[in-house]
Design a protein around this motif. Structure first.
Motif, short mmCIF file in Angstrom:
data_model
loop_
_atom_site.label_atom_id
_atom_site.label_comp_id
_atom_site.label_asym_id
_atom_site.label_seq_id
_atom_site.Cartn_x
_atom_site.Cartn_y
_atom_site.Cartn_z
N ALA A 70 6.37 6.62 -7.06
CA ALA A 70 5.02 7.19 -6.96
C ALA A 70 4.79 7.62 -5.51
CB ALA A 70 3.96 6.18 -7.38
N ALA A 71 3.78 8.43 -5.33
CA ALA A 71 3.40 8.85 -3.98
C ALA A 71 2.17 8.08 -3.54
CB ALA A 71 3.12 10.35 -3.95
N SER A 73 -1.37 7.24 -1.62
CA SER A 73 -2.52 8.14 -1.43
C SER A 73 -2.58 8.71 -0.02
CB SER A 73 -3.82 7.41 -1.77
OG SER A 73 -3.93 6.19 -1.05
N ASN A 74 -1.91 8.07 0.95
CA ASN A 74 -1.76 8.59 2.30
C ASN A 74 -0.30 8.44 2.73
OD1 ASN A 74 -4.42 9.39 2.85
ND2 ASN A 74 -5.01 7.30 3.43
N THR A 75 0.08 9.16 3.76
CA THR A 75 1.47 9.13 4.23
C THR A 75 1.93 7.71 4.54
OG1 THR A 75 1.17 11.32 5.20
CG2 THR A 75 3.09 10.06 5.91
N ASN A 76 1.08 6.93 5.15
CA ASN A 76 1.43 5.55 5.52
C ASN A 76 0.87 4.54 4.53
OD1 ASN A 76 2.83 6.29 7.92
ND2 ASN A 76 0.85 6.58 8.94
N GLY A 77 0.69 4.97 3.30
CA GLY A 77 0.10 4.10 2.28
C GLY A 77 1.12 3.22 1.58
N TRP A 78 0.71 2.68 0.45
CA TRP A 78 1.57 1.77 -0.31
C TRP A 78 1.59 2.15 -1.78
CZ3 TRP A 78 -1.25 -0.55 -4.13
CH2 TRP A 78 -2.62 -0.76 -3.91
N ILE A 79 2.61 1.67 -2.47
CA ILE A 79 2.69 1.79 -3.93
C ILE A 79 2.97 0.41 -4.50
CG2 ILE A 79 3.56 4.16 -3.73
CD1 ILE A 79 6.31 3.04 -4.69
N ALA A 80 2.57 0.20 -5.74
CA ALA A 80 2.77 -1.12 -6.35
C ALA A 80 3.00 -0.97 -7.84
CB ALA A 80 1.56 -2.02 -6.09
N TRP A 81 3.85 -1.83 -8.35
CA TRP A 81 4.09 -1.95 -9.80
C TRP A 81 4.05 -3.42 -10.15
CZ3 TRP A 81 7.84 -4.33 -12.84
CH2 TRP A 81 7.85 -3.96 -14.20
N ALA A 82 3.41 -3.75 -11.28
CA ALA A 82 3.20 -5.15 -11.61
C ALA A 82 3.34 -5.42 -13.10
CB ALA A 82 1.80 -5.58 -11.14
N ILE A 83 3.62 -6.66 -13.39
CA ILE A 83 3.59 -7.18 -14.76
C ILE A 83 2.45 -8.18 -14.85
CG2 ILE A 83 4.77 -8.66 -16.42
CD1 ILE A 83 5.88 -5.87 -16.34
N ASN A 84 1.66 -8.07 -15.90
CA ASN A 84 0.57 -9.04 -16.11
C ASN A 84 0.92 -9.91 -17.31
OD1 ASN A 84 -1.83 -10.44 -16.54
ND2 ASN A 84 -3.07 -8.74 -15.79
N PRO A 85 1.28 -11.18 -17.07
CA PRO A 85 1.68 -12.05 -18.18
C PRO A 85 0.51 -12.56 -19.02
CG PRO A 85 2.53 -12.81 -16.04
CD PRO A 85 1.44 -11.83 -15.77
N VAL A 86 -0.73 -12.40 -18.52
CA VAL A 86 -1.87 -13.05 -19.19
C VAL A 86 -2.92 -12.07 -19.70
CG1 VAL A 86 -1.57 -15.21 -17.93
CG2 VAL A 86 -3.02 -13.42 -16.97
N ALA A 87 -2.92 -10.84 -19.21
CA ALA A 87 -3.97 -9.89 -19.61
C ALA A 87 -3.42 -8.47 -19.50
CB ALA A 87 -5.21 -10.07 -18.73
N THR A 88 -4.31 -7.49 -19.70
CA THR A 88 -3.87 -6.09 -19.68
C THR A 88 -4.25 -5.36 -18.40
OG1 THR A 88 -5.90 -5.43 -20.82
CG2 THR A 88 -3.98 -5.90 -22.19
N GLY A 89 -5.11 -5.94 -17.58
CA GLY A 89 -5.57 -5.26 -16.37
C GLY A 89 -4.92 -5.78 -15.10
N MET A 90 -5.58 -5.52 -14.00
CA MET A 90 -5.04 -5.90 -12.69
C MET A 90 -5.16 -7.41 -12.45
SD MET A 90 -6.34 -4.52 -8.96
CE MET A 90 -5.86 -5.33 -7.44
N ALA A 91 -6.28 -7.99 -12.82
CA ALA A 91 -6.48 -9.43 -12.59
C ALA A 91 -5.46 -10.24 -13.37
CB ALA A 91 -7.90 -9.83 -12.99
N TRP A 159 0.24 -0.30 -12.47
CA TRP A 159 0.78 0.38 -11.29
C TRP A 159 -0.37 0.93 -10.46
CZ3 TRP A 159 0.98 1.90 -16.30
CH2 TRP A 159 0.41 3.14 -16.62
N GLN A 160 -0.11 1.13 -9.17
CA GLN A 160 -1.21 1.52 -8.29
C GLN A 160 -0.66 2.14 -7.00
OE1 GLN A 160 -4.43 2.67 -8.06
NE2 GLN A 160 -4.74 0.93 -9.45
N VAL A 161 -1.49 2.91 -6.31
CA VAL A 161 -1.16 3.44 -4.99
C VAL A 161 -2.34 3.19 -4.07
CG1 VAL A 161 0.37 5.22 -5.95
CG2 VAL A 161 -2.03 5.77 -5.51
N GLY A 162 -2.06 3.04 -2.77
CA GLY A 162 -3.13 2.75 -1.82
C GLY A 162 -2.98 3.52 -0.53
N PRO A 163 -4.01 3.47 0.31
CA PRO A 163 -4.06 4.31 1.52
C PRO A 163 -3.28 3.78 2.71
CG PRO A 163 -6.07 3.04 1.32
CD PRO A 163 -5.27 2.73 0.09
N GLY A 164 -3.05 2.47 2.79
CA GLY A 164 -2.36 1.95 3.96
C GLY A 164 -2.41 0.44 4.00
#
Length: 233
Positions: A70-71, A73-91, A159-164
């Motif tokens: 993934a790209a 959201s900013n040049t010096n940002g971050w990307i993330a991929w996750a598995i949720n064992p207990v629910a369908t969302g981020m928490a 999955w998610q992307v962030g600014p830095g």
């Protein structure tokens, strides 16, 4: 009459080849991983954030190898991929997060117990071979392997992307746009077959079943075509 018969035979032969061709194939050629360090038997274009996931599921040892691209959201940002064992969302998700630290890429693991608590630490399952890289196209890639529950057929992925990241390496909050909030879904590790049984997506057993079914369909199609040829002759 001979010319007509010949043309008919060519047409019927083409139809026969089409009928016996495999009905299921996996083609990841259009979704190449930047860097391409490894071949993955499965791939999917995720529905949001211009991201892709390549993976191999090994049912024998209940492991999953992934390459998430993934790209940020900013040049010096971050990307993330996750598995949720207990629910369908981020928490509740267990995340792999990558960003550029000076001149090199790093991957860290985070327990996201709630939307307000993002804690770096060990995940609830084993992970190994973690690494990340930045491509020339502006995308980042997270590589890694993880242990999944035995006989798992599907997982909740996020999955998610962030600014830095902050000066102490803590990821800054991502945007809350529509695509960011919709970046979650189901990852199917096992595909169902007609008999009601199941097999891992990359399993050779599934390929044999498809081959057997294809042979039966090919024989039936061949008999039908021979009958049509007899009528033409």
């Amino acid at each position: 009459m001979g010319s007509l018969c010949c043309s008919s035979l060519i047409l019927l032969f083409s139809l026969w080849v089409t009928l016996i061709a495999p009905t299921h194939s996996i083609d990841c050629s259009s979704l190449k991983v930047p860097g391409g360090k490894k071949q993955y038997s499965n791939c999917t274009e995720l529905p949001t954030l211009n991201s892709t996931l390549h993976f191999i599921y090994n049912a024998t040892n209940s492991s999953l190898s992934i390459a998430f691209s993934a790209a940020p959201s900013n040049t010096n940002g971050w990307i993330a991929w996750a598995i949720n064992p207990v629910a369908t969302g981020m928490a509740g998700s267990q995340a792999l997060l990558a960003f550029k630290n000076k001149s090199s890429m790093v991957v860290k693991t985070y327990n996201i117990s709630s939307y307000s608590s993002i804690v770096e630490g060990n995940l609830s399952f084993d992970v190994w071979d973690l690494e990340a890289e930045a491509g020339d196209d502006g995308k980042m890639v997270i590589y890694g392997s993880l242990k999944v529950p035995a006989s798992a057929e599907k997982l909740n992925q996020v999955w998610q992307v962030g600014p830095g990241v902050t000066t102490d390496g803590h990821p800054m909050k991502h945007e809350f746009a529509k695509d960011n909030l919709a970046s979650m879904g189901e990852l199917k590790l096992v595909e169902k077959i007609n008999s009601g049984a199941s097999s891992p997506a990359p399993s050779s057993q599934g390929a044999n079943n498809n081959s057997s079914d294809g042979s039966v369909r090919g024989i039936n199609a061949g008999l039908l075509i021979l009958g049509l040829v007899s009528l033409l002759v």
